[in-house]
Design a protein around this motif. Structure first.
Motif, PDB file in Angstrom:
ATOM      1  N   ALA A  72       2.769   7.608 -16.995  1.00 53.83           N
ATOM      2  CA  ALA A  72       1.684   7.517 -16.022  1.00 53.83           C
ATOM      3  C   ALA A  72       0.948   6.186 -16.125  1.00 53.83           C
ATOM      4  CB  ALA A  72       0.709   8.683 -16.205  1.00 53.83           C
ATOM      5  N   SER A  73       0.737   5.695 -17.337  1.00 50.36           N
ATOM      6  CA  SER A  73      -0.001   4.444 -17.508  1.00 50.36           C
ATOM      7  C   SER A  73       0.717   3.287 -16.825  1.00 50.36           C
ATOM      8  CB  SER A  73      -0.182   4.134 -18.994  1.00 50.36           C
ATOM      9  OG  SER A  73      -0.948   5.126 -19.631  1.00 50.36           O
ATOM     10  N   ALA A  74       2.020   3.186 -17.025  1.00 56.02           N
ATOM     11  CA  ALA A  74       2.794   2.102 -16.425  1.00 56.02           C
ATOM     12  C   ALA A  74       2.803   2.212 -14.904  1.00 56.02           C
ATOM     13  CB  ALA A  74       4.218   2.110 -16.970  1.00 56.02           C
ATOM     14  N   TRP A  75       2.981   3.431 -14.403  1.00 57.27           N
ATOM     15  CA  TRP A  75       3.025   3.615 -12.956  1.00 57.27           C
ATOM     16  C   TRP A  75       1.668   3.331 -12.314  1.00 57.27           C
ATOM     17  CZ3 TRP A  75       7.014   3.379 -10.029  1.00 57.27           C
ATOM     18  CH2 TRP A  75       8.277   3.769 -10.500  1.00 57.27           C
ATOM     19  N   LEU A  76       0.582   3.687 -12.991  1.00 55.43           N
ATOM     20  CA  LEU A  76      -0.731   3.408 -12.424  1.00 55.43           C
ATOM     21  C   LEU A  76      -1.073   1.926 -12.510  1.00 55.43           C
ATOM     22  CD1 LEU A  76      -2.803   6.498 -13.545  1.00 55.43           C
ATOM     23  CD2 LEU A  76      -2.041   5.910 -11.246  1.00 55.43           C
ATOM     24  N   ALA A  77      -0.592   1.247 -13.534  1.00 58.14           N
ATOM     25  CA  ALA A  77      -0.760  -0.211 -13.577  1.00 58.14           C
ATOM     26  C   ALA A  77      -0.019  -0.856 -12.408  1.00 58.14           C
ATOM     27  CB  ALA A  77      -0.258  -0.763 -14.901  1.00 58.14           C
ATOM     28  N   ALA A  78       1.197  -0.359 -12.134  1.00 54.30           N
ATOM     29  CA  ALA A  78       1.960  -0.870 -10.989  1.00 54.30           C
ATOM     30  C   ALA A  78       1.244  -0.534  -9.687  1.00 54.30           C
ATOM     31  CB  ALA A  78       3.362  -0.270 -10.993  1.00 54.30           C
ATOM     32  N   VAL A 122       0.841  -1.204   0.000  1.00 55.28           N
ATOM     33  CA  VAL A 122       0.000   0.000   0.000  1.00 55.28           C
ATOM     34  C   VAL A 122       0.870   1.245   0.000  1.00 55.28           C
ATOM     35  CG1 VAL A 122      -1.866   1.237   1.159  1.00 55.28           C
ATOM     36  CG2 VAL A 122      -1.794  -1.252   1.254  1.00 55.28           C
ATOM     37  N   VAL A 123       1.924   1.242   0.808  1.00 52.95           N
ATOM     38  CA  VAL A 123       2.852   2.383   0.827  1.00 52.95           C
ATOM     39  C   VAL A 123       3.524   2.535  -0.537  1.00 52.95           C
ATOM     40  CG1 VAL A 123       4.934   3.329   1.896  1.00 52.95           C
ATOM     41  CG2 VAL A 123       3.213   2.173   3.309  1.00 52.95           C
ATOM     42  N   LEU A 124       3.943   1.423  -1.125  1.00 51.20           N
ATOM     43  CA  LEU A 124       4.540   1.477  -2.464  1.00 51.20           C
ATOM     44  C   LEU A 124       3.534   1.987  -3.496  1.00 51.20           C
ATOM     45  CD1 LEU A 124       6.518  -1.888  -2.426  1.00 51.20           C
ATOM     46  CD2 LEU A 124       7.522   0.401  -2.553  1.00 51.20           C
ATOM     47  N   ALA A 125       2.273   1.574  -3.366  1.00 52.33           N
ATOM     48  CA  ALA A 125       1.233   2.036  -4.287  1.00 52.33           C
ATOM     49  C   ALA A 125       1.045   3.542  -4.176  1.00 52.33           C
ATOM     50  CB  ALA A 125      -0.083   1.312  -3.997  1.00 52.33           C
ATOM     51  N   PHE A 126       1.128   4.061  -2.952  1.00 49.97           N
ATOM     52  CA  PHE A 126       1.016   5.515  -2.770  1.00 49.97           C
ATOM     53  C   PHE A 126       2.111   6.246  -3.538  1.00 49.97           C
ATOM     54  CE2 PHE A 126       2.507   9.291  -0.514  1.00 49.97           C
ATOM     55  CZ  PHE A 126       1.364  10.072  -0.529  1.00 49.97           C
ATOM     56  N   PHE A 127       3.346   5.781  -3.404  1.00 55.29           N
ATOM     57  CA  PHE A 127       4.450   6.452  -4.103  1.00 55.29           C
ATOM     58  C   PHE A 127       4.357   6.247  -5.618  1.00 55.29           C
ATOM     59  CE2 PHE A 127       6.447   6.183   0.164  1.00 55.29           C
ATOM     60  CZ  PHE A 127       6.706   7.542   0.327  1.00 55.29           C
ATOM     61  N   ALA A 128       3.869   5.088  -6.049  1.00 59.86           N
ATOM     62  CA  ALA A 128       3.677   4.874  -7.485  1.00 59.86           C
ATOM     63  C   ALA A 128       2.655   5.860  -8.043  1.00 59.86           C
ATOM     64  CB  ALA A 128       3.220   3.436  -7.745  1.00 59.86           C
ATOM     65  N   TYR A 129       1.606   6.123  -7.283  1.00 63.21           N
ATOM     66  CA  TYR A 129       0.601   7.102  -7.717  1.00 63.21           C
ATOM     67  C   TYR A 129       1.216   8.506  -7.794  1.00 63.21           C
ATOM     68  CZ  TYR A 129      -3.314  10.304  -7.564  1.00 63.21           C
ATOM     69  OH  TYR A 129      -4.172  11.342  -7.834  1.00 63.21           O
ATOM     70  N   ILE A 134       4.266   9.350  -8.345  1.00 67.07           N
ATOM     71  CA  ILE A 134       5.126   9.428  -9.534  1.00 67.07           C
ATOM     72  C   ILE A 134       4.275   9.543 -10.793  1.00 67.07           C
ATOM     73  CG2 ILE A 134       6.831   8.173 -10.918  1.00 67.07           C
ATOM     74  CD1 ILE A 134       7.826   6.927  -8.287  1.00 67.07           C
ATOM     75  N   ALA A 135       3.197   8.759 -10.845  1.00 63.12           N
ATOM     76  CA  ALA A 135       2.308   8.817 -12.013  1.00 63.12           C
ATOM     77  C   ALA A 135       1.700  10.201 -12.180  1.00 63.12           C
ATOM     78  CB  ALA A 135       1.204   7.771 -11.880  1.00 63.12           C
ATOM     79  N   ALA A 136       1.424  10.883 -11.068  1.00 63.65           N
ATOM     80  CA  ALA A 136       0.800  12.205 -11.130  1.00 63.65           C
ATOM     81  C   ALA A 136       1.710  13.240 -11.780  1.00 63.65           C
ATOM     82  CB  ALA A 136       0.415  12.660  -9.727  1.00 63.65           C
ATOM     83  N   ASP A 196      -8.049  15.815 -20.634  1.00 57.00           N
ATOM     84  CA  ASP A 196      -8.856  14.968 -21.512  1.00 57.00           C
ATOM     85  C   ASP A 196      -9.484  13.827 -20.707  1.00 57.00           C
ATOM     86  OD1 ASP A 196      -9.973  13.453 -23.473  1.00 57.00           O
ATOM     87  OD2 ASP A 196      -8.144  13.175 -24.650  1.00 57.00           O
ATOM     88  N   TRP A 197     -10.830  13.727 -20.691  1.00 57.84           N
ATOM     89  CA  TRP A 197     -11.492  12.685 -19.912  1.00 57.84           C
ATOM     90  C   TRP A 197     -11.186  11.290 -20.465  1.00 57.84           C
ATOM     91  CZ3 TRP A 197     -14.975   9.237 -21.966  1.00 57.84           C
ATOM     92  CH2 TRP A 197     -15.515   9.555 -23.217  1.00 57.84           C
ATOM     93  N   ARG A 198     -10.913  11.208 -21.777  1.00 53.98           N
ATOM     94  CA  ARG A 198     -10.549   9.911 -22.360  1.00 53.98           C
ATOM     95  C   ARG A 198      -9.231   9.409 -21.759  1.00 53.98           C
ATOM     96  NH1 ARG A 198     -12.581  12.762 -26.742  1.00 53.98           N
ATOM     97  NH2 ARG A 198     -14.414  11.810 -27.762  1.00 53.98           N
ATOM     98  N   GLN A 199      -8.307  10.331 -21.576  1.00 51.10           N
ATOM     99  CA  GLN A 199      -7.032   9.960 -20.968  1.00 51.10           C
ATOM    100  C   GLN A 199      -7.236   9.498 -19.529  1.00 51.10           C
ATOM    101  OE1 GLN A 199      -4.223   9.502 -22.264  1.00 51.10           O
ATOM    102  NE2 GLN A 199      -2.742   9.476 -20.590  1.00 51.10           N
ATOM    103  N   ARG A 200      -8.144  10.144 -18.824  1.00 50.76           N
ATOM    104  CA  ARG A 200      -8.424   9.726 -17.450  1.00 50.76           C
ATOM    105  C   ARG A 200      -8.993   8.309 -17.418  1.00 50.76           C
ATOM    106  NH1 ARG A 200     -11.085  14.865 -14.192  1.00 50.76           N
ATOM    107  NH2 ARG A 200      -9.459  16.381 -14.700  1.00 50.76           N
ATOM    108  N   MET A 201      -9.903   8.025 -18.315  1.00 51.32           N
ATOM    109  CA  MET A 201     -10.491   6.688 -18.352  1.00 51.32           C
ATOM    110  C   MET A 201      -9.443   5.640 -18.731  1.00 51.32           C
ATOM    111  SD  MET A 201     -13.409   7.283 -17.258  1.00 51.32           S
ATOM    112  CE  MET A 201     -14.027   5.611 -17.395  1.00 51.32           C
ATOM    113  N   LYS A 202      -8.528   6.017 -19.605  1.00 52.55           N
ATOM    114  CA  LYS A 202      -7.444   5.104 -19.975  1.00 52.55           C
ATOM    115  C   LYS A 202      -6.569   4.800 -18.759  1.00 52.55           C
ATOM    116  CE  LYS A 202      -3.241   4.871 -22.780  1.00 52.55           C
ATOM    117  NZ  LYS A 202      -2.354   5.614 -23.720  1.00 52.55           N
ATOM    118  N   LEU A 203      -6.234   5.850 -18.000  1.00 47.31           N
ATOM    119  CA  LEU A 203      -5.412   5.647 -16.809  1.00 47.31           C
ATOM    120  C   LEU A 203      -6.152   4.809 -15.765  1.00 47.31           C
ATOM    121  CD1 LEU A 203      -3.895   9.233 -16.438  1.00 47.31           C
ATOM    122  CD2 LEU A 203      -2.781   7.198 -17.352  1.00 47.31           C
ATOM    123  N   ALA A 204      -7.462   5.059 -15.621  1.00 51.42           N
ATOM    124  CA  ALA A 204      -8.260   4.259 -14.687  1.00 51.42           C
ATOM    125  C   ALA A 204      -8.300   2.799 -15.117  1.00 51.42           C
ATOM    126  CB  ALA A 204      -9.676   4.829 -14.593  1.00 51.42           C
TER     127      ALA A 204
END
Length: 502
Positions: free
Chosen positions: A159-165, A143-150, A152-154, A198-206
């Motif tokens: 961003a896509s790779a970091w959010l997948a991680a 969970v702590v690692l996920a926080f830092f991955a987010y 970095i993605a921000a 772009d909302w499409r980019q947000r949905m892609k990241l989600a």
């Protein structure tokens, strides 16, 4: 000595601290259910839910089994694995706080990072939890690692790779401890609130985040699909059985939401007043400043995720049937990080804020001093708790000559290579509640009640019975089985007693 050397020496000191705790902390009976199942998987290929009951999510069984495959020191290696997870959490928080406080001059910046790390690792929540073979540290680390991955993605790079991680790490945490399931909501919402026009980019990241969660949860999904009844019993139903036990009035009284919340304020916060004092005095006000700046703040996304995350981590801590101190441990790194985020906004008052944090860190160390002394004194190898348990196990295995051992403390015989009964693989935890289940359902769930013992043992009677790990009432059926069949007391290991078949 340069700042890098000081930081390195501090982290080495912390590593020694966690190591000593892992080898000197006494055995807690809750650890039985986390050590025995991986050994059964590693040594005989038995799978959780299918071949024995498991009262938690499956990930940690496979992590420990990977280590158990190469060693017979199962308890020691599990303790060291947990200590490594705890140290990594503190090291990540230390590094994160140091980076956040970039507006401070170098030495005060390092001093504050040290203070935040000390607030975390000397809190009562951490000292009660760290170093034991529970599933708290191994679940909290991702969970702590996920926080830092987010975070970095921000920043927008890959961003896509970091959010997948990030999603994968969230899934790993849930697959290790189910009480982290609520954190999918704040992470998912934070992904949708990323500063992307772009909302499409947000949905892609989600979608990348969701895919990561799904992939990491595949082991749990597999067992849910192949062993649905056993999986649901282990992770949902078994936790509620105590509420229908007519002899357990304490469980019914303490299972209310009000009692859990009151315990948090009356006991948890009172004991860790330095940690919570820092958070409320410095962290909360600083986070509010971040939100006033909005997206102009360079760390706005991280501050937003922290504000979203804390209530959901807290709700997960309230989920277990009964309250225990270690359930609230998951809050600690995020309280410290939130305080550091707040400190980054206290520019005009930074000397006062820094002094306040440093003072409370000293208070936290002083408050925990007596507890630390209990385990922080180095001891010779033979006096390490996992070593003593291992040698007891070796003696049991030598006396049983390959036979099975009937016990509610499976760690001890397994440490020596002896065999146990799969129906008691999680120690006393399934056994003490099995009588509340319908008789025909118990074999499917791989559990047994006291009245089932003669039938379970009929095919292969035990070569020995190990008693004394639990209260006498819970072990009554085991003792009666031995007395009726002439088992002889041959050895005592402190409060444990070994009885050998005639």
């Amino acid at each position: 000595m340069g700042r890098g050397c000081v930081a390195g020496a501090f982290l080495l000191l912390l590593a020694a601290f966690f190591f000593l705790k892992a080898v000197n902390e006494g055995l807690n009976h809750d650890e039985q259910q986390f050590v025995a199942p991986p050994v059964l998987l590693a040594k005989s290929g038995a799978l959780p839910y299918r071949d024995f009951a498991l009262l938690h999510m499956p990930n940690l069984v496979f992590a420990y089994a990977a280590l158990d495959h190469y060693t017979s020191w199962h308890f020691l290696v599990a303790r060291l694995f947990n200590a490594s997870c705890a140290w990594t959490i503190v090291a990540l928080v230390f590094a994160g706080c140091h980076r956040l406080l970039s507006t401070y001059t170098p030495w005060p910046r390092l001093g504050l990072a040290v203070a935040f790390a000390l607030l975390l690792c000397t809190s009562t929540l951490a000292i009660v939890t760290n170093g034991r073979t529970w599933n708290h540290d191994p679940a909290l680390l991702p969970v702590v690692l996920a926080f830092f991955a987010y975070v970095i993605a921000a920043r927008g790079k890959k961003a896509s790779a970091w959010l997948a991680a990030c999603g994968c790490l969230v899934g790993v945490a849930i697959g290790t401890r189910l009480t982290f399931a609520p954190i999918v909501a704040p992470f998912g919402l934070a992904v949708l609130l990323l500063p992307v026009s772009d909302w499409r980019q947000r949905m892609k990241l989600a979608a990348f985040f969701s895919l990561g969660v799904f992939i990491a949860l595949l082991p749990a999904i597999y067992f849910l699909g192949t062993q649905p009844e056993q999986f649901l019993y282990g992770n949902v139903q078994s936790q509620r059985l105590r509420l229908i036990d007519p002899t357990d009035e304490w469980a019914r009284k303490t299972a209310t939401l009000w009692r859990k919340v009151r315990y948090f304020f009356k006991v948890v916060m009172a004991r860790d007043w330095p940690l919570f004092g820092c958070f409320f005095a410095v962290g909360v006000s600083g986070l509010v400043m971040h939100f006033r700046e909005g997206r102009r703040s360079p760390v706005w996304s991280g501050a937003l995720l922290l504000a979203l995350l804390l209530p959901f981590v807290f709700s997960g801590a309230l989920a277990p049937t009964r309250f225990q101190h270690q359930h609230y441990y998951a809050l600690t790194p995020f309280l410290v990080l939130a305080t550091a985020f707040g400190m980054s906004q206290w520019r005009a008052w930074s000397p006062w804020a820094a002094g306040f944090v440093g003072l409370l860190a000293v208070c936290s160390v002083a408050r925990a001093g007596s507890e630390i002394v209990d385990f922080a004194v180095p001891r010779e190898f033979a006096r390490w708790v996992p070593v003593k348990v291992h040698r007891i196990g070796q003696d049991i295995a030598r006396r049983t000559a390959g036979g099975r051992v009937l016990t509610l403390a499976p760690i001890h015989p397994l440490e020596g290579g002896a065999r146990i009964y799969h129906e008691l693989a999680v120690g006393p935890f399934a056994y003490r509640l099995a009588h509340l289940l319908p008789e025909e359902k118990r074999p499917r769930l791989r559990v047994c009640a006291p009245e089932d013992l003669p039938a379970v043992l009929a095919q292969e009677p035990p070569a020995a019975i190990l008693l004394g790990a639990e209260d006498a009432k819970l072990e009554t059926a085991l003792r009666q089985y031995g007395e009726l069949r002439g088992y002889v007391h041959v050895k005592s290991y402190g409060k444990l007693t070994l009885w050998i078949a005639p």
